[in-house]
Motif scaffolding. Structure first.
Motif, PDB file in Angstrom:
ATOM      1  N   ALA A 169       0.828  -1.208   0.000  1.00  0.00           N
ATOM      2  CA  ALA A 169       0.000   0.000   0.000  1.00  0.00           C
ATOM      3  C   ALA A 169       0.859   1.254   0.000  1.00  0.00           C
ATOM      4  O   ALA A 169       0.410   2.320  -0.444  1.00  0.00           O
ATOM      5  N   ASP A 170       2.109   1.140   0.480  1.00  0.00           N
ATOM      6  CA  ASP A 170       2.996   2.314   0.495  1.00  0.00           C
ATOM      7  C   ASP A 170       3.809   2.437  -0.795  1.00  0.00           C
ATOM      8  O   ASP A 170       4.757   3.212  -0.870  1.00  0.00           O
ATOM      9  N   LYS A 171       3.449   1.636  -1.821  1.00  0.00           N
ATOM     10  CA  LYS A 171       4.034   1.696  -3.167  1.00  0.00           C
ATOM     11  C   LYS A 171       5.427   1.073  -3.270  1.00  0.00           C
ATOM     12  O   LYS A 171       6.078   1.180  -4.310  1.00  0.00           O
ATOM     13  N   SER A 172       5.889   0.428  -2.212  1.00  0.00           N
ATOM     14  CA  SER A 172       7.207  -0.209  -2.262  1.00  0.00           C
ATOM     15  C   SER A 172       7.052  -1.713  -2.457  1.00  0.00           C
ATOM     16  O   SER A 172       5.936  -2.240  -2.494  1.00  0.00           O
ATOM     17  N   LEU A 215       9.430  -3.217  -8.685  1.00  0.00           N
ATOM     18  CA  LEU A 215       9.415  -2.570  -7.371  1.00  0.00           C
ATOM     19  C   LEU A 215      10.699  -2.828  -6.594  1.00  0.00           C
ATOM     20  O   LEU A 215      11.381  -3.832  -6.798  1.00  0.00           O
ATOM     21  N   LYS A 216      10.990  -1.908  -5.671  1.00  0.00           N
ATOM     22  CA  LYS A 216      12.129  -2.050  -4.764  1.00  0.00           C
ATOM     23  C   LYS A 216      11.657  -1.784  -3.339  1.00  0.00           C
ATOM     24  O   LYS A 216      10.718  -1.013  -3.122  1.00  0.00           O
ATOM     25  N   PRO A 217      12.306  -2.393  -2.364  1.00  0.00           N
ATOM     26  CA  PRO A 217      11.899  -2.174  -0.968  1.00  0.00           C
ATOM     27  C   PRO A 217      12.448  -0.856  -0.432  1.00  0.00           C
ATOM     28  O   PRO A 217      13.466  -0.351  -0.916  1.00  0.00           O
ATOM     29  N   TYR A 218      11.766  -0.315   0.568  1.00  0.00           N
ATOM     30  CA  TYR A 218      12.326   0.817   1.290  1.00  0.00           C
ATOM     31  C   TYR A 218      13.488   0.316   2.145  1.00  0.00           C
ATOM     32  O   TYR A 218      13.507  -0.849   2.580  1.00  0.00           O
ATOM     33  N   GLY A 219      14.423   1.213   2.411  1.00  0.00           N
ATOM     34  CA  GLY A 219      15.608   0.815   3.169  1.00  0.00           C
ATOM     35  C   GLY A 219      15.288   0.246   4.535  1.00  0.00           C
ATOM     36  O   GLY A 219      15.885  -0.745   4.968  1.00  0.00           O
ATOM     37  N   TRP A 220      14.327   0.855   5.241  1.00  0.00           N
ATOM     38  CA  TRP A 220      14.006   0.371   6.586  1.00  0.00           C
ATOM     39  C   TRP A 220      13.396  -1.028   6.551  1.00  0.00           C
ATOM     40  O   TRP A 220      13.649  -1.843   7.445  1.00  0.00           O
ATOM     41  N   TYR A 221      12.609  -1.320   5.498  1.00  0.00           N
ATOM     42  CA  TYR A 221      12.003  -2.649   5.401  1.00  0.00           C
ATOM     43  C   TYR A 221      13.076  -3.705   5.143  1.00  0.00           C
ATOM     44  O   TYR A 221      13.090  -4.768   5.781  1.00  0.00           O
ATOM     45  N   LYS A 222      13.967  -3.410   4.223  1.00  0.00           N
ATOM     46  CA  LYS A 222      15.062  -4.340   3.943  1.00  0.00           C
ATOM     47  C   LYS A 222      15.875  -4.599   5.207  1.00  0.00           C
ATOM     48  O   LYS A 222      16.288  -5.731   5.478  1.00  0.00           O
ATOM     49  N   ASP A 223      16.080  -3.550   6.016  1.00  0.00           N
ATOM     50  CA  ASP A 223      16.856  -3.715   7.247  1.00  0.00           C
ATOM     51  C   ASP A 223      16.145  -4.621   8.251  1.00  0.00           C
ATOM     52  O   ASP A 223      16.789  -5.372   8.983  1.00  0.00           O
ATOM     53  N   PHE A 224      14.809  -4.569   8.298  1.00  0.00           N
ATOM     54  CA  PHE A 224      14.073  -5.478   9.178  1.00  0.00           C
ATOM     55  C   PHE A 224      14.319  -6.931   8.761  1.00  0.00           C
ATOM     56  O   PHE A 224      14.483  -7.817   9.610  1.00  0.00           O
ATOM     57  N   VAL A 225      14.320  -7.184   7.453  1.00  0.00           N
ATOM     58  CA  VAL A 225      14.560  -8.540   6.965  1.00  0.00           C
ATOM     59  C   VAL A 225      15.973  -8.987   7.327  1.00  0.00           C
ATOM     60  O   VAL A 225      16.193 -10.122   7.770  1.00  0.00           O
ATOM     61  N   LEU A 226      16.940  -8.082   7.172  1.00  0.00           N
ATOM     62  CA  LEU A 226      18.327  -8.389   7.534  1.00  0.00           C
ATOM     63  C   LEU A 226      18.455  -8.702   9.025  1.00  0.00           C
ATOM     64  O   LEU A 226      19.097  -9.684   9.415  1.00  0.00           O
ATOM     65  N   VAL A 227      17.845  -7.859   9.851  1.00  0.00           N
ATOM     66  CA  VAL A 227      17.925  -8.047  11.304  1.00  0.00           C
ATOM     67  C   VAL A 227      17.339  -9.398  11.708  1.00  0.00           C
ATOM     68  O   VAL A 227      17.920 -10.141  12.504  1.00  0.00           O
ATOM     69  N   GLY A 228      16.176  -9.739  11.141  1.00  0.00           N
ATOM     70  CA  GLY A 228      15.548 -11.015  11.479  1.00  0.00           C
ATOM     71  C   GLY A 228      16.368 -12.206  11.025  1.00  0.00           C
ATOM     72  O   GLY A 228      16.503 -13.196  11.752  1.00  0.00           O
ATOM     73  N   ILE A 252      19.194 -11.066   0.280  1.00  0.00           N
ATOM     74  CA  ILE A 252      18.702  -9.926   1.064  1.00  0.00           C
ATOM     75  C   ILE A 252      19.642  -8.728   0.926  1.00  0.00           C
ATOM     76  O   ILE A 252      19.243  -7.657   0.468  1.00  0.00           O
ATOM     77  N   GLN A 253      20.888  -8.928   1.308  1.00  0.00           N
ATOM     78  CA  GLN A 253      21.826  -7.809   1.342  1.00  0.00           C
ATOM     79  C   GLN A 253      22.076  -7.210  -0.038  1.00  0.00           C
ATOM     80  O   GLN A 253      22.269  -5.999  -0.178  1.00  0.00           O
ATOM     81  N   SER A 254      22.061  -8.035  -1.071  1.00  0.00           N
ATOM     82  CA  SER A 254      22.373  -7.556  -2.421  1.00  0.00           C
ATOM     83  C   SER A 254      21.208  -6.819  -3.086  1.00  0.00           C
ATOM     84  O   SER A 254      21.379  -6.198  -4.135  1.00  0.00           O
ATOM     85  N   VAL A 255      20.028  -6.880  -2.482  1.00  0.00           N
ATOM     86  CA  VAL A 255      18.844  -6.251  -3.076  1.00  0.00           C
ATOM     87  C   VAL A 255      18.940  -4.731  -2.956  1.00  0.00           C
ATOM     88  O   VAL A 255      19.225  -4.193  -1.876  1.00  0.00           O
ATOM     89  N   GLU A 256      18.701  -4.043  -4.054  1.00  0.00           N
ATOM     90  CA  GLU A 256      18.738  -2.580  -4.048  1.00  0.00           C
ATOM     91  C   GLU A 256      17.508  -2.026  -3.335  1.00  0.00           C
ATOM     92  O   GLU A 256      16.378  -2.433  -3.609  1.00  0.00           O
ATOM     93  N   ALA A 257      17.728  -1.112  -2.411  1.00  0.00           N
ATOM     94  CA  ALA A 257      16.633  -0.486  -1.670  1.00  0.00           C
ATOM     95  C   ALA A 257      16.553   0.991  -2.036  1.00  0.00           C
ATOM     96  O   ALA A 257      17.517   1.581  -2.528  1.00  0.00           O
ATOM     97  N   ILE A 258      15.385   1.580  -1.788  1.00  0.00           N
ATOM     98  CA  ILE A 258      15.187   3.000  -2.070  1.00  0.00           C
ATOM     99  C   ILE A 258      14.766   3.717  -0.791  1.00  0.00           C
ATOM    100  O   ILE A 258      14.344   3.090   0.183  1.00  0.00           O
ATOM    101  N   GLU A 259      14.877   5.030  -0.808  1.00  0.00           N
ATOM    102  CA  GLU A 259      14.520   5.827   0.364  1.00  0.00           C
ATOM    103  C   GLU A 259      13.005   6.007   0.429  1.00  0.00           C
ATOM    104  O   GLU A 259      12.346   6.247  -0.586  1.00  0.00           O
ATOM    105  N   ASP A 260      12.473   5.892   1.623  1.00  0.00           N
ATOM    106  CA  ASP A 260      11.043   6.104   1.831  1.00  0.00           C
ATOM    107  C   ASP A 260      10.759   7.604   1.752  1.00  0.00           C
ATOM    108  O   ASP A 260      11.316   8.386   2.537  1.00  0.00           O
ATOM    109  N   PRO A 261       9.895   8.050   0.827  1.00  0.00           N
ATOM    110  CA  PRO A 261       9.606   9.484   0.715  1.00  0.00           C
ATOM    111  C   PRO A 261       8.829  10.041   1.909  1.00  0.00           C
ATOM    112  O   PRO A 261       8.803  11.256   2.122  1.00  0.00           O
ATOM    113  N   ASN A 262       8.209   9.149   2.681  1.00  0.00           N
ATOM    114  CA  ASN A 262       7.474   9.578   3.870  1.00  0.00           C
ATOM    115  C   ASN A 262       8.461   9.645   5.038  1.00  0.00           C
ATOM    116  O   ASN A 262       8.789   8.633   5.658  1.00  0.00           O
ATOM    117  N   ARG A 263       8.946  10.838   5.334  1.00  0.00           N
ATOM    118  CA  ARG A 263       9.992  11.003   6.344  1.00  0.00           C
ATOM    119  C   ARG A 263       9.539  10.530   7.728  1.00  0.00           C
ATOM    120  O   ARG A 263      10.309   9.912   8.471  1.00  0.00           O
TER     121      ARG A 263
END
Length: 273
Positions: free
Chosen positions: A146-149, A219-232, A247-258
């Motif tokens: 729903a957040d377009k990522s 589509l690409k994941p937001y950076g924070w989402y990718k980091d949750f997957v890495l942490v888990g 996981i780590q090699s996947v390109e992530a993008i910045e979430d425009p919603n600060r």
């Protein structure tokens, strides 16, 4: 364990390999007045074949001499706790039959829900059971959110790839909360899949897969989402080569919603990242 072997009960759960087997008693509504008992795994909820234990009306134990063997395991038709010997005091009928709690749901997480702390906010009862592998699937970040990522999906590739994730047990009353958090009906759907746990045992478990109309490989994941997957993944000891490649090699993008980005990264900081 020696006593368990003498009783014909397996040393470990044939479903998940756990040694935490315990007796569970109850009545069968189709045959009232008789107490049954069966082995139950305290970790995954597996239950064995029930055996007759006690006639509740006269308090006499029910014991048979012969054992039987199923495709799962061999179990003798004798009580798990006590075998009455000549001269023992009679067994008093139980006033209230123990039925035990509902069996837990076993859930396979492969994305951001691998983080125990993140999943626990959605299902407080969740308990990790170890890592597991889903053969014939591949981890992709192509589920439209729903957040377009892009969010994680175990995509049925049909090749030699596998998705590695974490098994959790959770209270069945919390499944509706997990359905809501995962967006069942809005991009994800339930699926019962066969995974191989870290002891090499196969078992059917619940997971969530993206529906075809919500898959977009651009589509690409937001950076924070990718980091949750890495942490888990790191929390539960997924193989480093799997983490690096999928996981780590996947390109992530910045979430425009600060505001959302800061909130999610604040949660990540609380996990010790």
């Amino acid at each position: 364990m020696a006593g368990a072997q003498l009783r014909g009960v397996p040393e470990e759960c044939p479903n998940c390999g756990s040694p935490h087997l315990e007796p569970q008693q109850g009545e069968n509504t189709a045959e009232p007045g008789v107490l049954w008992e069966r082995p139950r795994c305290g970790d995954c909820g597996w239950t064995g074949r029930p055996i007759l234990l006690l006639d509740l009306e006269d308090g006499q134990p029910i014991i048979t001499r012969e054992g039987e063997k199923t495709h799962e395991h061999g179990i003798m038709t004798v009580p798990l706790r006590t075998i009455v010997k000549p001269g023992d005091l009679p067994i008093e009928p139980l006033k209230k039959t123990e039925t035990g709690p509902p069996e837990p749901v076993v859930y396979f997480a492969y994305g951001s829900n691998m983080s125990t702390a993140r999943l626990r906010k959605r299902t407080p009862s969740c308990k990790p059971l170890g890592i597991a592998t889903l053969p014939g699937y591949e981890l992709r970040f192509h589920k439209r959110s729903a957040d377009k990522s892009g969010k994680c999906n175990a995509f049925a590739s049909g090749n030699g790839n596998s998705v590695i994730g974490v098994l959790f047990s959770l209270d069945p009353t919390e499944r509706a909360k997990l359905d809501e958090a995962e967006g069942v009906g809005s991009g994800y759907e339930h699926a019962m899949v066969t995974v191989i746990n870290d002891k090499g045992h196969r078992r059917k478990v619940l997971t969530y897969l993206a529906t075809p109309d919500y898959i977009d490989d651009s589509l690409k994941p937001y950076g924070w989402y990718k980091d949750f997957v890495l942490v888990g993944g790191r929390e539960h000891g997924l193989p480093p080569e799997y983490i690096a490649e999928y996981i780590q090699s996947v390109e992530a993008i910045e979430d425009p919603n600060r505001a959302r980005d800061q909130k999610q990264r604040g949660t990540l900081g609380g996990l010790g990242r």
